[in-house]
Design a protein around this motif. Structure first.
Motif, short mmCIF file in Angstrom:
data_model
loop_
_atom_site.label_atom_id
_atom_site.label_comp_id
_atom_site.label_asym_id
_atom_site.label_seq_id
_atom_site.Cartn_x
_atom_site.Cartn_y
_atom_site.Cartn_z
N ASP A 69 0.48 -1.58 -0.08
CA ASP A 69 0.29 0.17 0.14
C ASP A 69 1.33 1.50 -0.23
OD1 ASP A 69 -3.37 0.64 0.27
OD2 ASP A 69 -2.10 2.31 1.80
N ARG A 70 -0.10 2.33 -0.22
CA ARG A 70 1.03 3.26 -0.54
C ARG A 70 0.79 4.71 0.23
NH1 ARG A 70 1.62 3.84 -7.36
NH2 ARG A 70 -0.04 3.19 -7.07
N GLY A 71 -0.50 4.21 0.62
CA GLY A 71 -0.89 5.55 1.28
C GLY A 71 -0.90 5.16 3.25
N THR A 72 -1.76 5.63 4.03
CA THR A 72 -1.31 5.44 4.89
C THR A 72 -2.33 5.28 5.50
OG1 THR A 72 -2.84 7.34 5.28
CG2 THR A 72 -1.00 7.72 5.06
N ALA A 73 -2.78 3.73 4.82
CA ALA A 73 -3.72 2.76 5.31
C ALA A 73 -2.71 2.02 6.52
CB ALA A 73 -4.54 1.90 4.30
N GLN A 74 -3.77 0.89 7.04
CA GLN A 74 -3.56 -0.08 7.73
C GLN A 74 -4.53 -0.85 7.91
OE1 GLN A 74 -2.91 1.25 12.76
NE2 GLN A 74 -2.31 3.23 11.67
N ARG A 80 -7.72 1.00 9.11
CA ARG A 80 -8.05 2.87 9.30
C ARG A 80 -6.67 3.49 8.78
NH1 ARG A 80 -5.53 1.17 13.93
NH2 ARG A 80 -7.04 1.43 14.88
N GLY A 81 -7.07 4.70 8.29
CA GLY A 81 -6.12 5.11 7.52
C GLY A 81 -6.46 5.80 6.24
N ILE A 82 -5.33 5.99 5.16
CA ILE A 82 -6.23 6.51 3.24
C ILE A 82 -5.33 5.81 3.13
CG2 ILE A 82 -6.11 7.62 1.89
CD1 ILE A 82 -5.43 10.43 3.84
N SER A 83 -6.29 4.35 2.26
CA SER A 83 -5.76 3.02 1.70
C SER A 83 -5.55 3.71 -0.18
CB SER A 83 -7.32 1.99 0.79
OG SER A 83 -6.94 1.52 0.43
N ARG A 84 -4.11 3.13 -0.07
CA ARG A 84 -3.39 3.47 -2.24
C ARG A 84 -3.36 2.19 -2.67
NH1 ARG A 84 0.12 8.31 -4.08
NH2 ARG A 84 -0.66 7.99 -6.75
N PRO A 85 -4.05 1.16 -3.18
CA PRO A 85 -2.92 0.03 -3.49
C PRO A 85 -2.74 0.21 -4.83
CG PRO A 85 -5.38 -0.48 -2.72
CD PRO A 85 -5.30 1.23 -3.08
N ARG A 123 -5.49 14.35 4.79
CA ARG A 123 -4.55 14.23 6.25
C ARG A 123 -3.03 14.34 6.01
NH1 ARG A 123 -7.72 9.07 8.68
NH2 ARG A 123 -9.58 9.35 8.92
N SER A 124 -2.46 14.93 6.48
CA SER A 124 -1.37 15.31 6.32
C SER A 124 -0.83 15.21 5.32
CB SER A 124 -0.38 14.08 7.48
OG SER A 124 -1.07 13.74 8.70
N ASP A 125 -1.43 16.19 4.77
CA ASP A 125 -1.24 16.42 3.36
C ASP A 125 -1.26 14.98 1.77
OD1 ASP A 125 0.00 19.10 3.55
OD2 ASP A 125 1.88 18.56 3.96
N VAL A 126 -2.58 13.78 2.51
CA VAL A 126 -2.80 12.96 1.70
C VAL A 126 -3.96 12.80 1.04
CG1 VAL A 126 -2.29 10.48 1.81
CG2 VAL A 126 -0.95 10.92 3.18
N TYR A 164 -16.21 3.79 8.21
CA TYR A 164 -15.77 4.97 7.02
C TYR A 164 -14.47 3.92 6.49
CZ TYR A 164 -19.72 7.64 7.32
OH TYR A 164 -20.85 8.43 7.90
N TYR A 165 -14.66 4.50 5.45
CA TYR A 165 -12.97 4.22 4.12
C TYR A 165 -12.55 5.31 4.06
CZ TYR A 165 -10.29 1.34 0.64
OH TYR A 165 -9.61 1.18 -0.03
N TYR A 166 -11.86 5.49 3.61
CA TYR A 166 -10.60 6.60 3.66
C TYR A 166 -10.05 6.16 2.34
CZ TYR A 166 -12.68 8.98 6.92
OH TYR A 166 -13.80 9.49 7.97
N LEU A 167 -10.19 6.48 1.21
CA LEU A 167 -9.42 5.84 -0.28
C LEU A 167 -8.68 6.58 -0.66
CD1 LEU A 167 -9.30 3.61 -2.55
CD2 LEU A 167 -11.11 4.02 -3.69
#
Length: 432
Positions: A200-205, A362-367, A389-392, A410-413
């Motif tokens: 993942d290239r985002g901040t997702a966990q 949680r976090g911002i997903s970016r597969p 979130r933190s510039d993402v 909720y899901y953050y993409l």
């Protein structure tokens, strides 16, 4: 197809929610017979499987079939293979001396610019075999973990994690054998979650969720709908674009246009939740009244016709209809224009590729785009806002799996990269 078109066409005659339609594979490619192209990733998967073994103890590749997805400069191979394990006579390794054993393995191998990476590898005892002429498994198999040694990576830490999962999500199993089987699935899923996390290239966990004891097949069957993009539907007119630029951030939850997170249960009715969420927002913006609408009874409210998520006779009552729809519009595939429309017009009904969502916490997903292709849409959700979130940059997405999943449901993409096809099926009802 617009997700809410079935609702518009029936206008209150929506039948009781039903279980997911017969599942078709989301992959466009058919299973192919073994070819040199399939053999290369299959041999790489076998090398990884045999890593650390001395000569004479290495497994041998048998029959192979598979398919390939391509995107950009990469390819994702989904393989089925029989693997021949050598005879076992070492009492420190096997419980009893055994002759050569055949295993059935599923592998997913990612090839990026000629570099292979094993994303998933699951093997289990099998009596059946892969037949090259039909390119399919000739019969089903079920790993009997009470009879076979547990995986070598089995650890007390994983046992403790599984016990905590059982307690947290109040799981019960019918037998010790099923509990062992579910624990094996859980262990494999934890490995998969780690692999998804690494890519993942985002901040997702990613990690333990309430779906962690389900196989990928079970999860797709119970909670997704792979036929969303293939259903029939009329052509919609394009929405008039919004001239004003999109504000830096927007969230309809803070403005009273979004009802609480709901739970579709084990039913492929995600499209109905996406639709009603969109209509709820449209009605609120035009009439100033936020009503929680029934996903199971057309345009009645939840109070008048509550959602049960299983096949039943429709009990729709026309006199109880509380809202109406005048029209439908298809929205732009440009994410900036989508953001501008959302901020001006309300929450948007969309459908996405649900890759990784089984383990999203949680976090911002970016597969990677290759792993979350816009061509494999299988889940409908509601776009309610966007921001950073933190510039993402992110899209805030209301899901329908209850508040005990994701960030309180909720899901953050990631926003701006067309992640997981977030922009390909955006539409809205129109309330005048």
């Amino acid at each position: 197809m617009a997700l809410w078109l079935p609702l518009l066409s029936l206008l209150g005659l929506l039948p009781g929610a039903v279980s997911a339609p017969p599942r078709r594979s989301p992959d466009a490619q058919a299973w192919e017979p073994v070819t040199p192209e399939l053999l290369r990733p299959a041999r790489f998967a076998l090398e990884t499987y045999n890593r650390g073994r001395v000569a004479g103890a290495r497994a041998v590749l048998g029959a192979v079939s598979g398919r390939v997805r391509r995107a950009g400069g990469g390819s994702l191979y989904s393989l089925k293979a029989t693997v021949e394990e050598p005879p076992c006579s070492d009492p420190m390794v096997c419980r009893l001396p055994v002759s050569k054993k055949t295993l059935l393995c599923t592998f997913e191998v990612l090839d990026e610019l000629g570099k292979h990476r094993l994303l998933r590898g699951d093997c289990g005892p099998v009596d059946a075999k892969i037949t090259d002429d039909k390119n399919e498994i000739s019969s089903s198999f079920f790993p009997l973990l009470n009879k076979d040694p547990l995986p070598q990576n089995f650890s007390m830490e994983m046992v403790s994690l599984f016990k905590h999962f059982i307690t947290t999500y109040n799981r019960t199993y019918d037998s010790e054998e099923e509990a062992q089987w579910r624990m094996s699935i859980f262990m494999n899923n934890m490995v998969r979650a780690q692999e998804i996390q690494a890519l993942d290239r985002g901040t997702a966990q990613y990690g333990v969720t309430k779906f962690s004891d389900l196989t990928e097949e079970e999860f797709r069957t119970f909670y997704l709908n792979p036929l969303l993009k293939e259903g029939p539907g009329k052509t919609m007119r394009l929405a008039k674009p919004i001239d004003d630029p999109a504000p830096p951030e927007w969230d309809w939850r803070n403005k009273g246009a979004v009802t609480k997170v709901k739970n579709q249960g084990m039913c492929g009715s995600c499209w109905a939740f996406s639709v009603t969420g969109n209509v709820e927002g449209q009605w609120f913006l035009k009439q100033g009244d936020l009503l929680s609408l029934s996903e199971q009874g057309g345009l009645e409210t939840e109070d008048d016709y509550s959602y049960h998520g299983h096949l039943q006779t429709c009990s729709f009552t026309a006199e109880k209809v509380k809202v109406y729809i005048n029209d439908s519009v298809e929205l732009s595939k440009d994410e900036q224009k989508l953001a501008a429309w959302l901020a001006k017009k309300g929450p948007i009904s969309i459908a996405i590729n649900a890759f990784g969502m089984q383990f999203y916490r949680r976090g911002i997903s970016r597969p990677l785009r290759l792993l979350c292709s816009p061509w494999f849409i299988d889940h409908a959700v509601l776009l309610v806002g966007y921001g950073n979130r933190s510039d993402v940059p992110f899209w805030a997405i209301k899901n329908s799996w209850g508040t005990d999943w994701g960030e309180e449901g909720y899901y953050y993409l990631h926003r701006g990269s067309r992640a997981c096809g977030v922009n390909v099926m955006a539409s809205s009802a129109v309330v005048d």
